[in-house]
Design a protein around this motif. Structure first.
Motif: not given
Length: 314
Positions: A73-77, A106-114
């Motif tokens: 879980a920590q590795q996938q934070q 910003k749109p690319i970063a949002d997708v990567l974050r999710k």
């Protein structure tokens, strides 16, 4: 004379008696010296071995103490939002002429974050944002494809954490209409939307990428290369077509792939996007960035878009 002889005799006798003693004494000294050297050598070797074992044990203990156990879980934070915003801020404020603006990043970063880590990100083009994509896809797999083999090798040398490969593009922007027509004519054969491009002879598909690229289920694909500013430039029809096939041929994951096409205002990029990524899959668009979400398709499908429209005449 007799006394002299006696004296000489006595002297000779003494020499005869002392000579063996001297020899024995010399051998004894040599034996003691040899024993001492042997003892010293053994002691030195034992000390060396003990010191080495102690150093190895100490190093191992120190290394073990330095490594903090981490749970899956920590590795996938994911990266904290403040870190992401800071990266976007400084990347968009660069003086590089070809940099992306904050509105594009910003749109690319949002997708990567999710995107649930580990996230698989495939990027066509080594650009100003290369290190940013690698950082934003924290704990995920990021692969870069570029047409310049020397630049790809140089980039990997400068940044060993970057996984970059070169590819040979065989198209020209001046051939766009003929290439789209060829793909349509062969859509049920070599240029079908669901296939393993590694074994394809479709002119629009890239079949000389590393084998493992075709085996990965890509969650996000970014098309930001190659250049297409002149008639003989390769343009982006091949990476766009390849991205569309990889998304539709996806085996695992959630069955959807986010595909971003940069420089969207240019005729070629948008035309190829409408043809192989499809208008019904376009969820967001600006002058410089198109965002498609392409779903996995059945192997028996032989049509890229549900609402097929002609782009050849446009």
């Amino acid at each position: 004379m007799k006394n002299t002889n006696n004296i000489n005799t006595n002297n000779n006798t003494k020499l005869i008696l002392l000579h063996p003693y001297i020899l024995k004494q010399g051998n004894s000294n040599r034996l003691w010296l040899l024993a001492f050297l042997s003892f010293f050598t053994v002691a030195f070797l034992l000390t060396l071995i003990y010191t080495r074992d102690s150093s190895s044990t100490s190093s191992s203990s120190a290394a073990a103490a330095a490594v903090v156990p981490t749970t899956p879980a920590q590795q996938q934070q994911p990266l904290p939002a403040t870190v992401i915003n800071t990266l976007l801020h400084y990347a968009s404020r660069s003086n590089d002429t070809y940099k992306m603006s904050y509105a594009e990043l910003k749109p690319i970063a949002d997708v990567l974050r999710k995107c649930s880590p580990p996230c698989n990100l495939l990027v066509f083009g080594l650009t100003h944002e290369t290190l940013l994509w690698k950082a934003l896809n924290h704990n995920g797999r990021t692969v870069f494809i570029d047409e310049n083999r020397y630049y790809a090798a140089y980039y990997e040398q400068q940044h060993p954490e970057i996984d970059a490969y070169d590819v040979q593009y065989t198209t020209k922007t001046s051939e766009i209409k003929d290439l789209i027509k060829t793909a349509r004519d062969q859509v049920k054969n070599e240029c079908r939307p669901v296939q393993n491009l590694l074994f394809s002879d479709c002119k629009l598909g890239l079949n000389d990428l590393p084998n493992h690229v075709y085996e990965v289920d890509w969650d996000v694909i970014m098309v930001d290369g190659p250049r297409g500013d002149w008639a003989d430039a390769p343009g982006r029809i091949q990476p766009i077509f390849t991205a569309g096939v990889l998304a539709r041929s996806k085996k695992g994951g959630n069955g959807k792939t986010h595909i971003f096409v940069h420089d969207f205002r240019k005729g070629l990029e948008r035309k190829c996007g409408d043809e192989f990524l499809c208008k019904e899959n376009l969820v967001e668009a600006s002058d410089l960035l198109g965002h498609y979400v392409v779903e996995r398709m059945d192997e028996s499908s032989f049509q890229f878009c549900r609402n097929k429209t002609s782009t050849t005449s446009s």
